[in-house]
Scaffold this motif. Structure first.
Motif, short mmCIF file in Angstrom:
data_model
loop_
_atom_site.label_atom_id
_atom_site.label_comp_id
_atom_site.label_asym_id
_atom_site.label_seq_id
_atom_site.Cartn_x
_atom_site.Cartn_y
_atom_site.Cartn_z
N ASN A 160 -5.68 -10.57 14.08
CA ASN A 160 -5.07 -11.90 13.96
C ASN A 160 -3.54 -11.83 13.93
O ASN A 160 -2.88 -12.36 14.82
CB ASN A 160 -5.59 -12.59 12.70
N CYS A 161 -2.99 -11.18 12.91
CA CYS A 161 -1.54 -11.02 12.88
C CYS A 161 -1.20 -9.74 13.65
O CYS A 161 -2.05 -9.15 14.28
CB CYS A 161 -1.03 -10.96 11.44
N GLU A 162 0.03 -9.33 13.61
CA GLU A 162 0.41 -8.15 14.38
C GLU A 162 0.28 -6.85 13.59
O GLU A 162 0.62 -5.78 14.08
CB GLU A 162 1.87 -8.29 14.85
N MET A 163 -0.22 -6.94 12.37
CA MET A 163 -0.18 -5.79 11.48
C MET A 163 -0.86 -4.54 12.02
O MET A 163 -1.99 -4.59 12.50
CB MET A 163 -0.81 -6.15 10.13
N VAL A 164 -0.15 -3.43 11.92
CA VAL A 164 -0.71 -2.12 12.24
C VAL A 164 -0.37 -1.15 11.12
O VAL A 164 0.77 -1.10 10.67
CB VAL A 164 -0.13 -1.56 13.56
N ASP A 165 -1.37 -0.45 10.65
CA ASP A 165 -1.18 0.53 9.58
C ASP A 165 -1.66 1.89 10.06
O ASP A 165 -2.77 2.00 10.60
CB ASP A 165 -2.02 0.10 8.36
N GLU A 166 -0.83 2.90 9.84
CA GLU A 166 -1.30 4.23 10.18
C GLU A 166 -2.22 4.73 9.07
O GLU A 166 -1.88 4.66 7.89
CB GLU A 166 -0.11 5.18 10.36
N ILE A 167 -3.36 5.22 9.46
CA ILE A 167 -4.33 5.71 8.49
C ILE A 167 -4.07 7.19 8.23
O ILE A 167 -4.00 7.99 9.17
CB ILE A 167 -5.77 5.52 9.00
N SER A 168 -3.94 7.51 6.96
CA SER A 168 -3.75 8.91 6.58
C SER A 168 -4.91 9.29 5.68
O SER A 168 -4.91 9.02 4.49
CB SER A 168 -2.41 9.02 5.85
N ASP A 169 -5.92 9.87 6.27
CA ASP A 169 -7.13 10.19 5.53
C ASP A 169 -7.55 11.61 5.91
O ASP A 169 -8.01 11.86 7.03
CB ASP A 169 -8.21 9.17 5.89
N THR A 170 -7.37 12.50 4.97
CA THR A 170 -7.60 13.92 5.26
C THR A 170 -9.01 14.19 5.75
O THR A 170 -9.23 14.92 6.72
CB THR A 170 -7.32 14.77 4.01
N LYS A 171 -9.97 13.56 5.08
CA LYS A 171 -11.37 13.78 5.48
C LYS A 171 -11.63 13.34 6.91
O LYS A 171 -12.22 14.07 7.71
CB LYS A 171 -12.31 13.00 4.53
#
Ligand SMILES: [Zn+2]
Ligand SMILES: [Zn+2]
Ligand SMILES: [Zn+2]
Ligand SMILES: [Zn+2]
Lengths: 129, 129
Positions: free
Chosen positions: A88-99
């Motif tokens: 919907n909005c432009e939001m992008v988050d980088e996922i930092s998940d070791t597993k």
DNA sequence: ATTATATATGTTATATTATAACACTTTGTT
DNA sequence: AACAAAGTGTTATAATATAACATATATAAT
């Protein structure tokens, strides 16, 4: 110990803009924003973007043709990227998940060992749902 | 029981070409290939592509701006896609791995439940390595 | 069967994203 | 100093994708 990379003038200008931005930026929107700084042509932007990607300073969001700064210190230079993207909005988050990263890095198929992956999740962010 | 989707003329033409192809096809290469069949404009291609994607008949390889046919009968209509891509030749293979798919489908981050994901692995295929 | 509604088509024009090619400059090494 | 590598500036053009409008066809109600 890896030497801190010294960026060229154009590379630094482009990186600054991407880092300051609240969301992903498109190449031509970067261009319009730096014309006051004497950068006039798309080539100058794309060359800086290419280098910054190689250095792992930024990532390209392939589904959006847009670029975000890497906020992830232990991000293996552009080799293993994952993002959550709000439809919907432009939001992008980088996922930092070791597993997740380990799981995917060790994933192989039919004897083909992968050098790199990019994963993009889509949904609605907190604000939008 | 889901009714087998009946495709329109243009949709069928475009799907046929993509299914026959050995690798991913680009929109304009599809266009050049169907001009003998009376399709003249990019819009006609892109509209067919959009519909075929919605139906899960084809997928877009975002990193290549190219399209492949879905070979995956149990592929949840465009909601969970994974591909292995050779960095040398043009080869793209859709990955059908129940464990991987379940792992990613149930993955959620900061309370954000995802509706869809796309995963692209890069490496060298058997032939190229 | 006629009206309404959604879906598809054909077409022209234009917007957006990205690269090619060439001349020149700066930076780092030998 | 001489060379190689990386970066810059510039013009032109290629490749990818959408806007807008007029018309046609199919589907479903009434
Ligand atoms: Zn990162
Ligand atoms: Zn949002
Ligand atoms: Zn599929
Ligand atoms: Zn290959």
């Amino acid at each position: 110990m890896t030497q801190a990379q010294i960026l060229s003038k154009n590379q630094q200008i482009v990186l600054d803009i991407i880092e300051k931005a609240r969301g992903p930026l498109k190449a031509y929107s970067i261009l319009f924003n730096v014309q006051k700084k004497g950068i006039n042509a798309p080539q100058q932007i794309y060359r800086a973007l290419d280098k910054l990607i190689k250095l792992g300073k930024i990532h390209k969001i392939e589904s959006k043709n847009a670029f975000v700064a890497c906020r992830n210190t232990d991000c293996e230079i552009s080799k293993a990227t994952a993002f959550s993207i709000c439809e919907n909005c432009e939001m992008v988050d980088e996922i930092s998940d070791t597993k997740l990263s380990k799981y995917l890095t060790s994933f192989n198929k039919k004897g083909m060992k992968f050098k790199r992956f990019n994963l993009e999740f889509f949904g609605l962010c907190k604000k939008c749902k």
